[in-house]
Write a protein that holds these residues in place. Structure first.
Motif, PDB file in Angstrom:
ATOM      1  N   GLN A  27       1.256   5.433 -10.778  1.00 38.77           N
ATOM      2  CA  GLN A  27       1.005   5.544  -9.344  1.00 38.77           C
ATOM      3  C   GLN A  27       1.747   4.416  -8.651  1.00 38.77           C
ATOM      4  OE1 GLN A  27      -2.998   6.453  -7.771  1.00 38.77           O
ATOM      5  NE2 GLN A  27      -2.816   4.487  -6.727  1.00 38.77           N
ATOM      6  N   THR A  28       2.519   4.742  -7.623  1.00 44.40           N
ATOM      7  CA  THR A  28       3.261   3.736  -6.861  1.00 44.40           C
ATOM      8  C   THR A  28       2.628   3.595  -5.486  1.00 44.40           C
ATOM      9  OG1 THR A  28       5.283   4.257  -8.043  1.00 44.40           O
ATOM     10  CG2 THR A  28       5.529   3.081  -5.972  1.00 44.40           C
ATOM     11  N   ASN A  29       2.369   2.343  -5.093  1.00 47.48           N
ATOM     12  CA  ASN A  29       1.770   2.051  -3.790  1.00 47.48           C
ATOM     13  C   ASN A  29       2.778   1.274  -2.948  1.00 47.48           C
ATOM     14  OD1 ASN A  29      -0.907   3.031  -4.476  1.00 47.48           O
ATOM     15  ND2 ASN A  29      -1.020   1.263  -5.817  1.00 47.48           N
ATOM     16  N   LYS A  30       2.875   1.636  -1.676  1.00 50.78           N
ATOM     17  CA  LYS A  30       3.738   0.928  -0.737  1.00 50.78           C
ATOM     18  C   LYS A  30       2.860   0.026   0.122  1.00 50.78           C
ATOM     19  CE  LYS A  30       7.036   1.716   2.990  1.00 50.78           C
ATOM     20  NZ  LYS A  30       7.676   2.735   3.839  1.00 50.78           N
ATOM     21  N   TRP A  31       3.322  -1.212   0.367  1.00 49.05           N
ATOM     22  CA  TRP A  31       2.589  -2.151   1.195  1.00 49.05           C
ATOM     23  C   TRP A  31       3.579  -3.086   1.874  1.00 49.05           C
ATOM     24  CZ3 TRP A  31       2.975  -7.245  -0.775  1.00 49.05           C
ATOM     25  CH2 TRP A  31       3.433  -7.345  -2.088  1.00 49.05           C
ATOM     26  N   GLN A  32       3.095  -3.884   2.811  1.00 54.17           N
ATOM     27  CA  GLN A  32       3.951  -4.842   3.502  1.00 54.17           C
ATOM     28  C   GLN A  32       3.509  -6.255   3.191  1.00 54.17           C
ATOM     29  OE1 GLN A  32       3.957  -3.780   7.679  1.00 54.17           O
ATOM     30  NE2 GLN A  32       5.747  -2.470   7.372  1.00 54.17           N
ATOM     31  N   ASP A  33       4.513  -7.118   2.921  1.00 53.23           N
ATOM     32  CA  ASP A  33       4.208  -8.523   2.657  1.00 53.23           C
ATOM     33  C   ASP A  33       3.955  -9.253   3.977  1.00 53.23           C
ATOM     34  OD1 ASP A  33       6.705  -9.122   3.778  1.00 53.23           O
ATOM     35  OD2 ASP A  33       7.657  -9.513   1.840  1.00 53.23           O
ATOM     36  N   LYS A  34       3.685 -10.555   3.905  1.00 57.50           N
ATOM     37  CA  LYS A  34       3.327 -11.324   5.100  1.00 57.50           C
ATOM     38  C   LYS A  34       4.452 -11.370   6.133  1.00 57.50           C
ATOM     39  CE  LYS A  34       4.725 -15.683   3.052  1.00 57.50           C
ATOM     40  NZ  LYS A  34       4.381 -17.022   2.691  1.00 57.50           N
ATOM     41  N   ASP A  35       5.694 -11.123   5.683  1.00 54.81           N
ATOM     42  CA  ASP A  35       6.839 -11.120   6.594  1.00 54.81           C
ATOM     43  C   ASP A  35       7.152  -9.724   7.136  1.00 54.81           C
ATOM     44  OD1 ASP A  35       7.234 -13.887   6.181  1.00 54.81           O
ATOM     45  OD2 ASP A  35       8.370 -13.462   4.341  1.00 54.81           O
ATOM     46  N   GLY A  36       6.332  -8.723   6.779  1.00 58.41           N
ATOM     47  CA  GLY A  36       6.525  -7.370   7.262  1.00 58.41           C
ATOM     48  C   GLY A  36       7.519  -6.543   6.459  1.00 58.41           C
ATOM     49  N   ASN A  37       7.960  -7.069   5.314  1.00 59.64           N
ATOM     50  CA  ASN A  37       8.894  -6.340   4.456  1.00 59.64           C
ATOM     51  C   ASN A  37       8.146  -5.320   3.604  1.00 59.64           C
ATOM     52  OD1 ASN A  37      11.204  -7.944   5.211  1.00 59.64           O
ATOM     53  ND2 ASN A  37      10.337  -9.571   3.946  1.00 59.64           N
ATOM     54  N   ASP A  38       8.737  -4.133   3.463  1.00 57.54           N
ATOM     55  CA  ASP A  38       8.133  -3.114   2.605  1.00 57.54           C
ATOM     56  C   ASP A  38       8.259  -3.527   1.143  1.00 57.54           C
ATOM     57  OD1 ASP A  38       7.450  -1.535   4.752  1.00 57.54           O
ATOM     58  OD2 ASP A  38       9.169  -0.195   4.546  1.00 57.54           O
ATOM     59  N   ARG A  39       7.177  -3.371   0.413  1.00 52.48           N
ATOM     60  CA  ARG A  39       7.139  -3.665  -1.027  1.00 52.48           C
ATOM     61  C   ARG A  39       6.474  -2.481  -1.726  1.00 52.48           C
ATOM     62  NH1 ARG A  39      10.548  -7.870  -1.702  1.00 52.48           N
ATOM     63  NH2 ARG A  39      10.025  -9.543  -0.291  1.00 52.48           N
ATOM     64  N   TRP A  40       6.788  -2.320  -3.006  1.00 49.63           N
ATOM     65  CA  TRP A  40       6.206  -1.257  -3.810  1.00 49.63           C
ATOM     66  C   TRP A  40       5.659  -1.849  -5.091  1.00 49.63           C
ATOM     67  CZ3 TRP A  40      10.510  -0.920  -0.880  1.00 49.63           C
ATOM     68  CH2 TRP A  40      10.565   0.107   0.049  1.00 49.63           C
ATOM     69  N   THR A  41       4.533  -1.327  -5.523  1.00 46.68           N
ATOM     70  CA  THR A  41       3.921  -1.721  -6.787  1.00 46.68           C
ATOM     71  C   THR A  41       3.656  -0.452  -7.581  1.00 46.68           C
ATOM     72  OG1 THR A  41       2.796  -3.557  -5.690  1.00 46.68           O
ATOM     73  CG2 THR A  41       1.983  -2.926  -7.856  1.00 46.68           C
ATOM     74  N   THR A  42       4.119  -0.430  -8.828  1.00 48.19           N
ATOM     75  CA  THR A  42       3.839   0.713  -9.697  1.00 48.19           C
ATOM     76  C   THR A  42       2.810   0.273 -10.733  1.00 48.19           C
ATOM     77  OG1 THR A  42       6.047   1.610  -9.356  1.00 48.19           O
ATOM     78  CG2 THR A  42       4.833   2.398 -11.283  1.00 48.19           C
ATOM     79  N   GLU A  43       1.728   1.029 -10.824  1.00 48.02           N
ATOM     80  CA  GLU A  43       0.635   0.722 -11.748  1.00 48.02           C
ATOM     81  C   GLU A  43       0.338   1.941 -12.608  1.00 48.02           C
ATOM     82  OE1 GLU A  43      -2.030  -2.235  -9.002  1.00 48.02           O
ATOM     83  OE2 GLU A  43      -2.225  -0.093  -8.631  1.00 48.02           O
ATOM     84  N   ILE A  44      -0.306   1.683 -13.727  1.00 46.59           N
ATOM     85  CA  ILE A  44      -0.820   2.754 -14.572  1.00 46.59           C
ATOM     86  C   ILE A  44      -2.306   2.873 -14.257  1.00 46.59           C
ATOM     87  CG2 ILE A  44      -1.314   3.481 -16.945  1.00 46.59           C
ATOM     88  CD1 ILE A  44       1.418   1.191 -16.854  1.00 46.59           C
ATOM     89  N   ILE A  45      -2.727   4.047 -13.819  1.00 47.75           N
ATOM     90  CA  ILE A  45      -4.146   4.305 -13.583  1.00 47.75           C
ATOM     91  C   ILE A  45      -4.710   4.810 -14.906  1.00 47.75           C
ATOM     92  CG2 ILE A  45      -5.833   5.568 -12.211  1.00 47.75           C
ATOM     93  CD1 ILE A  45      -4.021   3.550 -10.637  1.00 47.75           C
ATOM     94  N   ALA A  46      -5.543   3.995 -15.529  1.00 47.93           N
ATOM     95  CA  ALA A  46      -6.023   4.281 -16.887  1.00 47.93           C
ATOM     96  C   ALA A  46      -6.978   5.463 -16.907  1.00 47.93           C
ATOM     97  CB  ALA A  46      -6.710   3.060 -17.475  1.00 47.93           C
ATOM     98  N   GLN A  47      -6.737   6.341 -17.859  1.00 47.03           N
ATOM     99  CA  GLN A  47      -7.667   7.421 -18.150  1.00 47.03           C
ATOM    100  C   GLN A  47      -8.398   7.131 -19.459  1.00 47.03           C
ATOM    101  OE1 GLN A  47      -4.463  10.179 -17.890  1.00 47.03           O
ATOM    102  NE2 GLN A  47      -5.100  10.913 -15.881  1.00 47.03           N
ATOM    103  N   GLN A  48      -7.722   6.345 -20.325  1.00 47.31           N
ATOM    104  CA  GLN A  48      -8.327   5.981 -21.603  1.00 47.31           C
ATOM    105  C   GLN A  48      -7.782   4.623 -22.049  1.00 47.31           C
ATOM    106  OE1 GLN A  48      -7.189   8.377 -25.050  1.00 47.31           O
ATOM    107  NE2 GLN A  48      -9.322   8.332 -25.704  1.00 47.31           N
ATOM    108  N   ILE A  49      -8.698   3.754 -22.480  1.00 48.30           N
ATOM    109  CA  ILE A  49      -8.346   2.459 -23.061  1.00 48.30           C
ATOM    110  C   ILE A  49      -9.018   2.384 -24.421  1.00 48.30           C
ATOM    111  CG2 ILE A  49      -8.576  -0.055 -22.887  1.00 48.30           C
ATOM    112  CD1 ILE A  49      -6.766   0.937 -20.726  1.00 48.30           C
ATOM    113  N   LYS A  50      -8.233   2.047 -25.449  1.00 48.00           N
ATOM    114  CA  LYS A  50      -8.807   1.831 -26.782  1.00 48.00           C
ATOM    115  C   LYS A  50      -8.533   0.391 -27.179  1.00 48.00           C
ATOM    116  CE  LYS A  50      -8.343   6.563 -28.420  1.00 48.00           C
ATOM    117  NZ  LYS A  50      -7.782   7.444 -29.440  1.00 48.00           N
ATOM    118  N   PHE A  51      -9.550  -0.254 -27.729  1.00 44.97           N
ATOM    119  CA  PHE A  51      -9.435  -1.643 -28.163  1.00 44.97           C
ATOM    120  C   PHE A  51      -8.862  -1.683 -29.575  1.00 44.97           C
ATOM    121  CE2 PHE A  51     -13.583  -2.375 -25.609  1.00 44.97           C
ATOM    122  CZ  PHE A  51     -12.914  -2.135 -24.424  1.00 44.97           C
TER     123      PHE A  51
END
Length: 114
Positions: free
Chosen positions: A81-105
């Motif tokens: 999942q990629t999220n778009k946001w703005q930093d303190k200077d108003g610049n567009d930034r993107w963060t790509t994360e894995i939304i976990a459905q399963q975690i095994k230890f």
């Protein structure tokens, strides 16, 4: 048809820290490292480490906080999942994360030397 699926095996880069959303849902963010060996242009083998952000929700997040620590090895399965946001200077930034459905230890707090 489309598929959005990620499977990673790696080690935690920090101790998991949980927070609770406004609706009362437990949310945990993990950073894990995966390492590949690659041959460079000189023919030498080098380790190349990639860092990945994983978001875990609910009781699975609570279990991760309870049983994992920095250095713990995990199997993570989820979707990108990629999220778009703005930093303190108003610049567009993107963060790509894995939304976990399963975690095994694959290791836990007790199996990592302090």
């Amino acid at each position: 048809m489309s598929i959005n699926k990620v499977i990673l095996v790696g080690n935690l880069g920090h101790k998991p820290e949980i927070r609770v959303s406004g609706s009362g849902l437990a949310v945990l963010k993990l950073r894990i490292a995966t390492t590949d060996r690659r041959k460079d242009s000189d023919g030498s083998w080098n380790n190349v480490t990639e860092w990945h952000s994983i978001v875990v929700f609910g009781s699975q997040a609570e279990n991760c906080e309870k049983y994992l620590d920095k250095g713990s090895q995990i199997y993570a399965e989820g979707r990108l999942q990629t999220n778009k946001w703005q930093d303190k200077d108003g610049n567009d930034r993107w963060t790509t994360e894995i939304i976990a459905q399963q975690i095994k230890f694959l290791s836990s707090k007790n199996s990592n030397p302090s």
